[in-house]
Structures are given as structure tokens and as C-alpha cells.
Design a protein around this motif. Sequence first.
Motif, PDB file in Angstrom:
ATOM      1  N   LEU A 213      -1.677  -1.795 -39.398  1.00 57.82           N
ATOM      2  CA  LEU A 213      -1.479  -1.730 -40.922  1.00 57.82           C
ATOM      3  C   LEU A 213      -2.925  -1.500 -41.629  1.00 57.82           C
ATOM      4  O   LEU A 213      -2.935  -0.993 -42.489  1.00 57.82           O
ATOM      5  N   ARG A 214      -3.830  -2.370 -41.405  1.00 63.43           N
ATOM      6  CA  ARG A 214      -5.277  -2.380 -41.832  1.00 63.43           C
ATOM      7  C   ARG A 214      -5.837  -0.786 -41.766  1.00 63.43           C
ATOM      8  O   ARG A 214      -6.253  -0.100 -42.558  1.00 63.43           O
ATOM      9  N   THR A 215      -5.676  -0.356 -40.527  1.00 57.73           N
ATOM     10  CA  THR A 215      -6.376   1.095 -40.266  1.00 57.73           C
ATOM     11  C   THR A 215      -5.529   2.105 -41.061  1.00 57.73           C
ATOM     12  O   THR A 215      -6.039   3.000 -41.778  1.00 57.73           O
ATOM     13  N   ALA A 216      -3.907   2.140 -41.026  1.00 55.17           N
ATOM     14  CA  ALA A 216      -3.372   2.823 -42.084  1.00 55.17           C
ATOM     15  C   ALA A 216      -3.673   2.738 -43.559  1.00 55.17           C
ATOM     16  O   ALA A 216      -3.791   3.690 -44.109  1.00 55.17           O
ATOM     17  N   ALA A 217      -3.925   1.643 -43.945  1.00 58.64           N
ATOM     18  CA  ALA A 217      -4.280   1.204 -45.273  1.00 58.64           C
ATOM     19  C   ALA A 217      -5.437   1.711 -45.720  1.00 58.64           C
ATOM     20  O   ALA A 217      -5.710   2.528 -46.787  1.00 58.64           O
ATOM     21  N   LEU A 218      -6.445   1.511 -44.855  1.00 63.29           N
ATOM     22  CA  LEU A 218      -7.641   2.225 -45.015  1.00 63.29           C
ATOM     23  C   LEU A 218      -7.793   3.777 -45.159  1.00 63.29           C
ATOM     24  O   LEU A 218      -8.428   4.275 -46.080  1.00 63.29           O
ATOM     25  N   LEU A 219      -6.985   4.317 -44.221  1.00 61.05           N
ATOM     26  CA  LEU A 219      -6.561   5.755 -44.286  1.00 61.05           C
ATOM     27  C   LEU A 219      -6.102   6.223 -45.689  1.00 61.05           C
ATOM     28  O   LEU A 219      -6.444   7.235 -46.220  1.00 61.05           O
ATOM     29  N   ARG A 220      -5.075   5.535 -45.985  1.00 59.46           N
ATOM     30  CA  ARG A 220      -4.400   5.772 -47.429  1.00 59.46           C
ATOM     31  C   ARG A 220      -5.301   5.581 -48.375  1.00 59.46           C
ATOM     32  O   ARG A 220      -5.427   6.526 -49.374  1.00 59.46           O
ATOM     33  N   ARG A 221      -6.323   4.745 -48.750  1.00 62.67           N
ATOM     34  CA  ARG A 221      -7.304   4.689 -49.535  1.00 62.67           C
ATOM     35  C   ARG A 221      -8.394   5.830 -49.498  1.00 62.67           C
ATOM     36  O   ARG A 221      -8.765   6.328 -50.815  1.00 62.67           O
TER      37      ARG A 221
ATOM     38  N   ASP B 201     -11.102  14.652 -39.074  1.00 63.35           N
ATOM     39  CA  ASP B 201      -9.732  13.931 -39.147  1.00 63.35           C
ATOM     40  C   ASP B 201      -9.980  12.917 -37.947  1.00 63.35           C
ATOM     41  O   ASP B 201      -9.604  11.695 -38.264  1.00 63.35           O
ATOM     42  N   GLY B 202     -10.134  13.410 -36.881  1.00 61.35           N
ATOM     43  CA  GLY B 202     -10.308  12.528 -35.463  1.00 61.35           C
ATOM     44  C   GLY B 202     -11.318  11.511 -35.855  1.00 61.35           C
ATOM     45  O   GLY B 202     -11.039  10.138 -35.629  1.00 61.35           O
ATOM     46  N   ASP B 203     -12.572  11.740 -36.706  1.00 61.77           N
ATOM     47  CA  ASP B 203     -13.721  10.912 -36.759  1.00 61.77           C
ATOM     48  C   ASP B 203     -13.392   9.632 -37.813  1.00 61.77           C
ATOM     49  O   ASP B 203     -13.424   8.544 -37.605  1.00 61.77           O
ATOM     50  N   LEU B 204     -12.358  10.230 -38.854  1.00 61.04           N
ATOM     51  CA  LEU B 204     -12.205   9.476 -39.818  1.00 61.04           C
ATOM     52  C   LEU B 204     -11.079   8.391 -39.358  1.00 61.04           C
ATOM     53  O   LEU B 204     -11.377   7.188 -39.502  1.00 61.04           O
ATOM     54  N   LEU B 205     -10.057   8.874 -38.537  1.00 61.70           N
ATOM     55  CA  LEU B 205      -9.188   7.894 -37.918  1.00 61.70           C
ATOM     56  C   LEU B 205      -9.893   6.863 -36.757  1.00 61.70           C
ATOM     57  O   LEU B 205      -9.573   5.626 -37.168  1.00 61.70           O
ATOM     58  N   LEU B 206     -10.806   7.374 -36.108  1.00 63.88           N
ATOM     59  CA  LEU B 206     -11.597   6.347 -35.334  1.00 63.88           C
ATOM     60  C   LEU B 206     -12.286   5.398 -36.143  1.00 63.88           C
ATOM     61  O   LEU B 206     -12.364   4.267 -35.762  1.00 63.88           O
ATOM     62  N   LEU B 207     -13.104   5.790 -37.262  1.00 63.54           N
ATOM     63  CA  LEU B 207     -13.633   4.853 -37.929  1.00 63.54           C
ATOM     64  C   LEU B 207     -12.920   3.933 -38.851  1.00 63.54           C
ATOM     65  O   LEU B 207     -13.361   2.825 -39.004  1.00 63.54           O
ATOM     66  N   ALA B 208     -11.540   4.409 -39.457  1.00 63.04           N
ATOM     67  CA  ALA B 208     -10.983   3.457 -39.895  1.00 63.04           C
ATOM     68  C   ALA B 208     -10.466   2.544 -38.993  1.00 63.04           C
ATOM     69  O   ALA B 208     -10.326   1.208 -39.295  1.00 63.04           O
ATOM     70  N   GLY B 209      -9.997   2.706 -37.570  1.00 63.64           N
ATOM     71  CA  GLY B 209      -9.662   1.745 -36.655  1.00 63.64           C
ATOM     72  C   GLY B 209     -10.742   0.670 -36.456  1.00 63.64           C
ATOM     73  O   GLY B 209     -10.323  -0.544 -36.326  1.00 63.64           O
ATOM     74  N   GLU B 210     -11.966   1.393 -36.131  1.00 63.15           N
ATOM     75  CA  GLU B 210     -13.154   0.330 -36.076  1.00 63.15           C
ATOM     76  C   GLU B 210     -13.267  -0.433 -37.333  1.00 63.15           C
ATOM     77  O   GLU B 210     -13.719  -1.911 -37.301  1.00 63.15           O
ATOM     78  N   GLU B 211     -13.262  -0.161 -38.498  1.00 62.29           N
ATOM     79  CA  GLU B 211     -13.512  -0.765 -39.730  1.00 62.29           C
ATOM     80  C   GLU B 211     -12.233  -1.937 -39.902  1.00 62.29           C
ATOM     81  O   GLU B 211     -12.525  -2.909 -40.577  1.00 62.29           O
TER      82      GLU B 211
END
Length: 116
Positions: free
Chosen positions: A22-30, A74-84
Amino acid sequence: MELRSVDELMDLLHACGSEHALRTAALLRRSRPADKELQVAGLMLGTGQAPEVFRTLLGERVYRLVRHHGPATDGDLLLLAGEESLSARFDAGVLEDWRAVLELVAARNSRLETVD
């Protein structure tokens, strides 16, 4: 196993109960509010399922992103959001908030398959 409806996907997501997803998806939404497929890929990371499970329902791009074979940015952004999201502490909402986005991505993918 292959998911065939958003209802099946929602059941799976509820069973996983991943606050991290949920947090990963929310960070990507932002960071990328218009990129629904990227946001959905973030939500799928927390399921522990093989990406093939989502492929038919959510399409090739979500599948590639979850497998980390999407475009580098996009892949990098997804991984970074997952880590954050592992250390971020904010209210990411509830899973039901994502139903409309999942339905939108699934419907878009369904229309693309009928054109092929």
C-alpha cells in the motif's frame, strides 16, 4: 494460478495484507499520478505471487514492471518506491481505495486483448 477478475485480485490482496505494498503504491501515486499501471505494479509487489498470475488481468506492462523488466526509468522508480516504503511512515489508506484503479487497468488491458 491465474487471476481472471478484479474481485479475485482484491481477495488475494486482502489475504496478503501488505502495508508495504500500500505504501509503495501510494508513493508511486504521489510521484507519477497519471501512471496507473506503475502504481498497480507497486501494489502487486506485496503479494508474494509470481508475476504471471497478474499478466492476463493487468497486462504486459504491469507484468514486466513486477518482473523488473520494464523501461529502466519506470523499473527504477518502482524499486526505489518499494525501498522507501519500508521506512516511510504515513497513512497509505486502505486496499479498497485501489479497486477503481485496478478495474481501470484491467479494463484497459481487456480492450487491448480484443483488438489483438
